[in-house]
Design an enzyme around this catalytic site. Sequence first.
Site, PDB file in Angstrom:
ATOM      1  N   GLU A  89       0.844  -1.215   0.000  1.00 28.47           N
ATOM      2  CA  GLU A  89       0.000   0.000   0.000  1.00 28.47           C
ATOM      3  C   GLU A  89       0.869   1.252   0.000  1.00 28.47           C
ATOM      4  OE1 GLU A  89      -3.051  -0.151  -0.652  1.00 28.47           O
ATOM      5  OE2 GLU A  89      -3.315  -2.283  -0.295  1.00 28.47           O
ATOM      6  N   TRP A  96       1.681   1.718  -3.464  1.00 29.74           N
ATOM      7  CA  TRP A  96       0.578   2.337  -4.232  1.00 29.74           C
ATOM      8  C   TRP A  96       0.659   3.863  -4.099  1.00 29.74           C
ATOM      9  CZ3 TRP A  96      -2.749   1.055  -7.905  1.00 29.74           C
ATOM     10  CH2 TRP A  96      -3.091  -0.281  -8.085  1.00 29.74           C
ATOM     11  N   TRP A 101     -21.979  11.557 -19.033  1.00 32.02           N
ATOM     12  CA  TRP A 101     -22.347  11.585 -17.609  1.00 32.02           C
ATOM     13  C   TRP A 101     -23.731  12.197 -17.437  1.00 32.02           C
ATOM     14  CZ3 TRP A 101     -19.151   8.590 -15.247  1.00 32.02           C
ATOM     15  CH2 TRP A 101     -17.792   8.590 -15.554  1.00 32.02           C
ATOM     16  N   ASN A 120     -10.742   2.638   3.330  1.00 32.74           N
ATOM     17  CA  ASN A 120     -10.456   2.429   1.902  1.00 32.74           C
ATOM     18  C   ASN A 120     -11.577   1.665   1.193  1.00 32.74           C
ATOM     19  OD1 ASN A 120      -8.697   2.427  -0.487  1.00 32.74           O
ATOM     20  ND2 ASN A 120      -8.651   0.222  -0.131  1.00 32.74           N
ATOM     21  N   TRP A 125     -16.744  11.275 -12.289  1.00 32.51           N
ATOM     22  CA  TRP A 125     -15.848  11.005 -11.156  1.00 32.51           C
ATOM     23  C   TRP A 125     -15.213  12.283 -10.622  1.00 32.51           C
ATOM     24  CZ3 TRP A 125     -10.755  12.389 -12.097  1.00 32.51           C
ATOM     25  CH2 TRP A 125     -10.363  12.502 -13.429  1.00 32.51           C
ATOM     26  N   TRP A 154      -9.863   7.701  -7.665  1.00 34.52           N
ATOM     27  CA  TRP A 154     -11.079   7.986  -8.439  1.00 34.52           C
ATOM     28  C   TRP A 154     -10.977   7.453  -9.859  1.00 34.52           C
ATOM     29  CZ3 TRP A 154     -15.892   9.013  -7.193  1.00 34.52           C
ATOM     30  CH2 TRP A 154     -16.136   9.430  -5.887  1.00 34.52           C
TER      31      TRP A 154
HETATM   32  C1  LIG Z   1     -11.680   7.063  -4.420  1.00 38.65           C
HETATM   33  C2  LIG Z   1     -10.453   7.005  -3.539  1.00 38.65           C
HETATM   34  C3  LIG Z   1      -9.874   8.179  -3.066  1.00 38.65           C
HETATM   35  C4  LIG Z   1      -8.733   8.140  -2.257  1.00 38.65           C
HETATM   36  N1  LIG Z   1      -8.179   9.320  -1.820  1.00 38.65           N
HETATM   37  C5  LIG Z   1      -7.053   9.299  -1.073  1.00 38.65           C
HETATM   38  C6  LIG Z   1      -6.446  10.502  -0.634  1.00 38.65           C
HETATM   39  O1  LIG Z   1      -6.890  11.610  -0.953  1.00 38.65           O
HETATM   40  N2  LIG Z   1      -5.344  10.408   0.159  1.00 38.65           N
HETATM   41  C7  LIG Z   1      -4.805   9.208   0.532  1.00 38.65           C
HETATM   42  O2  LIG Z   1      -3.809   9.184   1.260  1.00 38.65           O
HETATM   43  N3  LIG Z   1      -5.342   8.061   0.103  1.00 38.65           N
HETATM   44  C8  LIG Z   1      -6.447   8.055  -0.678  1.00 38.65           C
HETATM   45  N4  LIG Z   1      -7.006   6.881  -1.081  1.00 38.65           N
HETATM   46  C9  LIG Z   1      -6.319   5.619  -0.771  1.00 38.65           C
HETATM   47  C10 LIG Z   1      -6.764   4.921   0.533  1.00 38.65           C
HETATM   48  O3  LIG Z   1      -8.140   4.821   0.583  1.00 38.65           O
HETATM   49  C11 LIG Z   1      -6.250   5.621   1.795  1.00 38.65           C
HETATM   50  O4  LIG Z   1      -4.875   5.879   1.687  1.00 38.65           O
HETATM   51  C12 LIG Z   1      -6.462   4.734   3.021  1.00 38.65           C
HETATM   52  O5  LIG Z   1      -7.814   4.433   3.178  1.00 38.65           O
HETATM   53  C13 LIG Z   1      -5.938   5.442   4.252  1.00 38.65           C
HETATM   54  O6  LIG Z   1      -6.188   4.686   5.396  1.00 38.65           O
HETATM   55  P1  LIG Z   1      -5.004   4.071   6.240  1.00 38.65           P
HETATM   56  O7  LIG Z   1      -4.013   5.119   6.558  1.00 38.65           O
HETATM   57  O8  LIG Z   1      -5.607   3.328   7.379  1.00 38.65           O
HETATM   58  O9  LIG Z   1      -4.361   3.081   5.196  1.00 38.65           O
HETATM   59  P2  LIG Z   1      -3.530   1.731   5.349  1.00 38.65           P
HETATM   60  O10 LIG Z   1      -4.378   0.641   4.800  1.00 38.65           O
HETATM   61  O11 LIG Z   1      -2.987   1.546   6.707  1.00 38.65           O
HETATM   62  O12 LIG Z   1      -2.341   1.969   4.318  1.00 38.65           O
HETATM   63  C14 LIG Z   1      -1.113   2.608   4.702  1.00 38.65           C
HETATM   64  C15 LIG Z   1      -0.840   3.812   3.845  1.00 38.65           C
HETATM   65  O13 LIG Z   1      -0.652   3.431   2.489  1.00 38.65           O
HETATM   66  C16 LIG Z   1      -1.181   4.419   1.618  1.00 38.65           C
HETATM   67  N5  LIG Z   1      -2.266   3.820   0.838  1.00 38.65           N
HETATM   68  C17 LIG Z   1      -3.092   2.817   1.212  1.00 38.65           C
HETATM   69  N6  LIG Z   1      -3.920   2.489   0.196  1.00 38.65           N
HETATM   70  C18 LIG Z   1      -3.623   3.310  -0.818  1.00 38.65           C
HETATM   71  C19 LIG Z   1      -4.128   3.477  -2.131  1.00 38.65           C
HETATM   72  N7  LIG Z   1      -5.105   2.702  -2.637  1.00 38.65           N
HETATM   73  N8  LIG Z   1      -3.613   4.452  -2.913  1.00 38.65           N
HETATM   74  C20 LIG Z   1      -2.620   5.239  -2.462  1.00 38.65           C
HETATM   75  N9  LIG Z   1      -2.080   5.119  -1.223  1.00 38.65           N
HETATM   76  C21 LIG Z   1      -2.573   4.169  -0.419  1.00 38.65           C
HETATM   77  C22 LIG Z   1      -1.713   5.541   2.505  1.00 38.65           C
HETATM   78  O14 LIG Z   1      -0.722   6.517   2.652  1.00 38.65           O
HETATM   79  C23 LIG Z   1      -1.980   4.816   3.813  1.00 38.65           C
HETATM   80  O15 LIG Z   1      -1.952   5.649   4.931  1.00 38.65           O
HETATM   81  C24 LIG Z   1      -8.154   6.889  -1.910  1.00 38.65           C
HETATM   82  C25 LIG Z   1      -8.751   5.715  -2.389  1.00 38.65           C
HETATM   83  C26 LIG Z   1      -9.880   5.769  -3.185  1.00 38.65           C
HETATM   84  C27 LIG Z   1     -10.498   4.478  -3.682  1.00 38.65           C
END
Ligand SMILES: Cc1cc2nc3c(=O)[nH]c(=O)nc-3n(C[C@H](O)[C@H](O)[C@H](O)COP(=O)(O)OP(=O)(O)OC[C@H]3O[C@@H](n4cnc5c(N)ncnc54)[C@H](O)[C@@H]3O)c2cc1C
Length: 463
Positions: free
Chosen positions: A266, A269, A297, A332, A350, A373
């Site tokens: 992650e 990602w 849309w 997430n 979106w 998105w």
């Molecule tokens: C539509 C959509 C919008 C999102 N917008 C954002 C946003 O504005 N900012 C953001 O930080 N994340 C975003 N995410 C990714 C993800 O949802 C969040 O990073 C995550 O939910 C944060 O929770 P956590 O810190 O507990 O993550 P954990 O599951 O603990 O993951 C650890 C870290 O990995 C990174 N990470 C995890 N999943 C993703 C992912 N899919 N993409 C990129 N980085 C990721 C984050 O920095 C996160 O804190 C988005 C996902 C979707 C589907």
Amino acid sequence: MQAIIWWIRRDLRIGDNPALYGAIQAALANGRALIPLFIEDPKLWHATATPRQQFLHAGLQALNQQLQLLGSRLVVCRGDALAILKQLVEEYSVHAIYAEEDYSPYAQQRDSRIRNELPLHLVTGLVVRHPLTILKSDGTPYTVFTPFSKAWKAVPIKRIPLPAPDSLAPSPADISCVDLAAVQGNSNFPAGETEANKRLENFLHGPILSYAEGRNRMDLDGTSSLSPYLRFGMLSAVQAYHQAQNVLNQTFDTTERSGIETWINELIWREFYLSILYHFPNVLKEAFQPKYRNIPWRTSQADLHAWQQGCTGYPIVDASMRQLLHSGWMHNRGRMITASFLVKDLLINWQAGEDWFMGHLLDGDPASNNGGWQWTAGTGTDAAPYFRIFNPILQSKKFDPLGDFIRRWIPELKNVPVRYIHEPWLMNPQEQAAANCTIGKDYPSPIVEHGAARERALQAYRA
Ligand SMILES: Cc1cc2nc3c(=O)[nH]c(=O)nc-3n(C[C@H](O)[C@H](O)[C@H](O)COP(=O)(O)OP(=O)(O)OC[C@H]3O[C@@H](n4cnc5c(N)ncnc54)[C@H](O)[C@@H]3O)c2cc1C
């Protein structure tokens, strides 16, 4: 007095901070003062959503307390970055400005303008690997995650986290500084490096070990909730990576290893989307894939409003949207479900969802938000195929099996039995009365029927 500037942008920490480290070295080498500087640039500030403004201010206050313990203090200026830096360089004979490189188009343009005129040193710190270091053999950027992540993992990471300094050269006493507005802290996300480190420790001692499964459960605290801290650099990605890697080195249990490796993925990602933004800044304006730039849309203010306020009649969508409104964060799985619902079930662009999320998320980050998105809409790099449409009822049953997450955010549904919590409209009038929840009155009827909406989306995408 001569000085060095540590220009703080989205690196609100003293631990593992290469920009701060560079500034300290330069100050020591030349016996200069060190100015820890934050510039509140009105252009950026007005584009920042209120929850993030407050989180940032609270984070700056926490940073200032840390700096004071080290014999320094935070200097805050308000205005155009170039103008302010120019003035400080002149007044305090500033020899060098150290800052962490940021990859948004705005930051890139601002920094190149400043670099033309001032001694600005940009240092890698936002990511573990700079976007220019992960390229295909022909020198072009990756646009698919799996090969990007393989290349990311292929080279050993040499940099180890830098220690926090135990003292700092004082900043000039006469330097003027604006006051930070008093902020109302977010009780779910107290700002600052200390809190970030505490969260990381707690996560690494428990949830990470079952993260491969636990990360999807919306009713459990299975993820780190570190995203706002990573967003503002209250925690460095290198530190998060290293500490996770240390835990990985200590276990042979396959479930635990899989949890830790999935979490590290992650973090990759995050770097993938930062790399996409760096190489393809146009994603902030249009679909990455040209063939999806003309989807027909729908425009429906009523549907958009219902989605924004958590009143679509689909409990898992509404609970997630209300979690965002009330806490500034969303799970997430919730982000994927609600994004899919807006784009596919409601057939709303979106970009409207991207804007709403940016307006409310504490972790709102142009790269990850846009990436998420476009992934959901099927328009981006590595995107989910357009015909993959989340079924909000099945998702709800799978990832919130007893409806605990739904009940936490939708009090109207608190007495609805488990068998109806995912589709409360199926209750008959007696059951609604017993649950104290009349559908259409206390809680909305579904604004669309998922099966029909799915077909409508498929047709629009095919066209
Ligand atoms: C539509 C959509 C919008 C999102 N917008 C954002 C946003 O504005 N900012 C953001 O930080 N994340 C975003 N995410 C990714 C993800 O949802 C969040 O990073 C995550 O939910 C944060 O929770 P956590 O810190 O507990 O993550 P954990 O599951 O603990 O993951 C650890 C870290 O990995 C990174 N990470 C995890 N999943 C993703 C992912 N899919 N993409 C990129 N980085 C990721 C984050 O920095 C996160 O804190 C988005 C996902 C979707 C589907």
